[in-house]
Motif scaffolding. Structure first.
Motif, PDB file in Angstrom:
ATOM      1  N   GLY A 103       0.811  -1.207   0.000  1.00  0.00           N
ATOM      2  CA  GLY A 103       0.000   0.000   0.000  1.00  0.00           C
ATOM      3  C   GLY A 103       0.844   1.256   0.000  1.00  0.00           C
ATOM      4  N   THR A 104       1.930   1.252   0.798  1.00  0.00           N
ATOM      5  CA  THR A 104       2.809   2.419   0.843  1.00  0.00           C
ATOM      6  C   THR A 104       3.489   2.660  -0.498  1.00  0.00           C
ATOM      7  N   ARG A 105       3.944   1.561  -1.137  1.00  0.00           N
ATOM      8  CA  ARG A 105       4.635   1.717  -2.420  1.00  0.00           C
ATOM      9  C   ARG A 105       3.693   2.257  -3.489  1.00  0.00           C
ATOM     10  N   ILE A 106       2.478   1.716  -3.537  1.00  0.00           N
ATOM     11  CA  ILE A 106       1.514   2.188  -4.543  1.00  0.00           C
ATOM     12  C   ILE A 106       1.087   3.630  -4.244  1.00  0.00           C
ATOM     13  N   ALA A 107       0.902   3.959  -2.975  1.00  0.00           N
ATOM     14  CA  ALA A 107       0.515   5.320  -2.603  1.00  0.00           C
ATOM     15  C   ALA A 107       1.617   6.318  -2.939  1.00  0.00           C
ATOM     16  N   ASP A 108       2.887   5.929  -2.719  1.00  0.00           N
ATOM     17  CA  ASP A 108       4.009   6.812  -3.098  1.00  0.00           C
ATOM     18  C   ASP A 108       3.951   7.135  -4.580  1.00  0.00           C
ATOM     19  N   ALA A 109       3.729   6.075  -5.392  1.00  0.00           N
ATOM     20  CA  ALA A 109       3.701   6.283  -6.844  1.00  0.00           C
ATOM     21  C   ALA A 109       2.523   7.169  -7.253  1.00  0.00           C
ATOM     22  N   LEU A 110       1.374   6.957  -6.646  1.00  0.00           N
ATOM     23  CA  LEU A 110       0.205   7.760  -6.997  1.00  0.00           C
ATOM     24  C   LEU A 110       0.377   9.215  -6.592  1.00  0.00           C
ATOM     25  N   CYS A 111       0.910   9.435  -5.396  1.00  0.00           N
ATOM     26  CA  CYS A 111       1.086  10.817  -4.932  1.00  0.00           C
ATOM     27  C   CYS A 111       2.080  11.568  -5.805  1.00  0.00           C
ATOM     28  N   ALA A 121       9.829  12.846  -1.888  1.00  0.00           N
ATOM     29  CA  ALA A 121       9.315  13.699  -0.809  1.00  0.00           C
ATOM     30  C   ALA A 121       8.400  12.924   0.132  1.00  0.00           C
ATOM     31  N   GLY A 122       7.869  11.776  -0.376  1.00  0.00           N
ATOM     32  CA  GLY A 122       6.996  10.995   0.474  1.00  0.00           C
ATOM     33  C   GLY A 122       7.727  10.128   1.460  1.00  0.00           C
ATOM     34  N   GLN A 123       9.031  10.049   1.367  1.00  0.00           N
ATOM     35  CA  GLN A 123       9.774   9.235   2.320  1.00  0.00           C
ATOM     36  C   GLN A 123       9.687   9.867   3.710  1.00  0.00           C
ATOM     37  N   GLN A 124       9.518   9.038   4.713  1.00  0.00           N
ATOM     38  CA  GLN A 124       9.289   9.520   6.065  1.00  0.00           C
ATOM     39  C   GLN A 124      10.566   9.410   6.876  1.00  0.00           C
ATOM     40  N   ASP A 125      10.681  10.287   7.853  1.00  0.00           N
ATOM     41  CA  ASP A 125      11.799  10.157   8.781  1.00  0.00           C
ATOM     42  C   ASP A 125      11.513   8.995   9.722  1.00  0.00           C
ATOM     43  N   PRO A 126      12.518   8.509  10.480  1.00  0.00           N
ATOM     44  CA  PRO A 126      12.314   7.324  11.334  1.00  0.00           C
ATOM     45  C   PRO A 126      11.150   7.465  12.299  1.00  0.00           C
ATOM     46  N   LEU A 129       7.985   7.084  10.348  1.00  0.00           N
ATOM     47  CA  LEU A 129       7.884   5.710   9.888  1.00  0.00           C
ATOM     48  C   LEU A 129       7.369   4.800  11.010  1.00  0.00           C
ATOM     49  N   ARG A 130       7.941   4.978  12.212  1.00  0.00           N
ATOM     50  CA  ARG A 130       7.489   4.168  13.344  1.00  0.00           C
ATOM     51  C   ARG A 130       6.016   4.451  13.648  1.00  0.00           C
ATOM     52  N   SER A 131       5.638   5.718  13.562  1.00  0.00           N
ATOM     53  CA  SER A 131       4.242   6.085  13.807  1.00  0.00           C
ATOM     54  C   SER A 131       3.314   5.456  12.782  1.00  0.00           C
ATOM     55  N   SER A 132       3.702   5.472  11.514  1.00  0.00           N
ATOM     56  CA  SER A 132       2.876   4.869  10.459  1.00  0.00           C
ATOM     57  C   SER A 132       2.735   3.366  10.646  1.00  0.00           C
ATOM     58  N   ILE A 133       3.849   2.719  10.984  1.00  0.00           N
ATOM     59  CA  ILE A 133       3.815   1.268  11.200  1.00  0.00           C
ATOM     60  C   ILE A 133       2.927   0.930  12.393  1.00  0.00           C
ATOM     61  N   LEU A 134       3.051   1.735  13.455  1.00  0.00           N
ATOM     62  CA  LEU A 134       2.241   1.479  14.644  1.00  0.00           C
ATOM     63  C   LEU A 134       0.758   1.666  14.347  1.00  0.00           C
TER      64      LEU A 134
END
Length: 360
Positions: A103-111, A121-126, A129-134
């Motif tokens: 989902g993250t990979r497809i969303a990155d491409a769509l955005c 620019a869609g890459q998240q800081d650590p 990233l931890r917040s998204s995973i949680l």
């Protein structure tokens, strides 16, 4: 290809996939994902709403698809429709991981494609990233538990309904087994009374009784029959009683043609007719008349049994076995959609009226 296993009592049998249920689950998951996106946007109102919505919908939908479609390939519990043991845990955790990554990979491409994010620019800081995973892990576990609990609740509800149905069927069968000997006893008692006073009429009555019992006991093997068959049994019974009572008994039966095929419980009217004879007409020296009729009131079938006997106040022994039997049988079959009442008839005597849901 492995041979199919015979399901045990705890395993859900192989059935066709309910695609309507799958679609309903998907829509529920998408609504849940929309709620998560709105919650994220509420904490970060300075950022656009589109990206969190896209990420949330894609991650949730892929996770749902892996779990809800994937569990069809595992032996499932009959209670929940979910795989048993470690297979269920592995399926949920694997779906959460796959849903997040894909989902993250497809969303990155769509955005990036729609210009919401420049490249990388869609890459998240650590921390993000931890917040998204949680968030993904908690949402996936909560959503899975919700559907697990809903399935188990539905299974328990079905079992409760089946148990109530079996209990009602057993109670109804008990009532029927009480009714048939009672009917036979009354008929034999009437025959015995006639043997001593008029043997010739007793012989005629015995012939009628044999034919009547053959038809009645055969009909009683089924829980229901047509209203026409019920009126035929009542007519047979009244003809039998007319041999014994002679001119002291007259009767009329009225059944509209459009109600003749309506299914009704077997031996429903006879206890009411017996009640009229025993408590209404037999105590009256001159005897009297019994009228049995059926009509429709909206979605209700109404059956009337009316006599012009001695009436409720003068009837010895009360209303007897018949009314109680009919009331219990109707309650067992129709529940609240049934009623029976016993009232004084306007021209003297008694009116017994049974109402229950019409089933054509």
């Amino acid at each position: 290809m492995t041979p199919p296993r015979s399901p045990d009592a705890t395993e859900k049998p192989v059935t066709q996939i309910d695609w309507i249920a799958k679609l309903r689950h998907m829509l529920q998951v998408m609504a849940f994902a929309l709620g998560i996106a709105m919650l994220q946007y509420a904490f970060m109102p300075d950022k656009p709403f589109g990206p969190p919505l896209v990420y949330s919908l894609l991650i949730a939908t892929i996770t749902w698809a892996v779990i809800d479609l994937g569990r069809e390939f595992f032996p499932s519990s009959a209670e929940t429709g979910w795989p048993k043991g470690w297979a269920a845990l592995a399926l949920v955790l694997g779906a959460i991981v796959l849903g997040y990554m894909a989902g993250t990979r497809i969303a990155d491409a769509l955005c990036q494609y729609y210009g919401w994010y420049p490249p990388n620019a869609g890459q998240q800081d650590p921390a993000q990233l931890r917040s998204s995973i949680l968030i993904t892990a908690i949402a996936g576990i909560v959503g899975s538990f919700y559907f697990y609990a809903v399935n188990k609740s539905a299974y328990l509800q079905r079992k409760m309904t089946e148990a109530r149905q079996h209990a009602s069927e057993a109670r109804l069968k008990l009532l029927e087994t009480q009714l048939e000997p009672h009917m036979l006893f009354n008929t034999l008692a009437n025959l015995r009374a006639l043997i001593g006073s008029d043997p010739q009429r007793a012989q005629v009555m015995l012939d009628h009784m044999i034919a009547y019992l053959r038809a009645t006991l055969g009909a009683s093997l089924a829980p229901t029959h047509t209203l026409q068959a019920e009126f035929d049994r009542v007519r047979d019974y009244l003809a039998l009683m007319a041999v014994r009572m002679g001119p002291r008994l007259s009767y009329a039966l009225t059944l509209p043609d459009d109600l003749a095929a309506c299914p009704v419980p077997t031996l429903l009217l006879q206890p009411l007719v017996e009640n009229c004879i025993k408590h209404g007409l037999e105590p009256k020296i001159a005897g009297g008349h019994i009228a049995v009729s059926a009509h429709r009131e909206g979605d209700w079938l109404v059956l009337d049994v009316i006599d012009n006997g001695v009436g409720l106040a003068s009837a010895p022994g009360g209303t007897g076995f018949g009314v109680a039997q009919v009331r219990e049988r109707l309650a067992s079959i129709y529940g609240a959609a049934s009623a029976i009442e016993l009232v004084a008839a306007s021209a003297g005597g008694t009116r017994a009226t049974a109402r229950f849901a019409l089933n054509l």
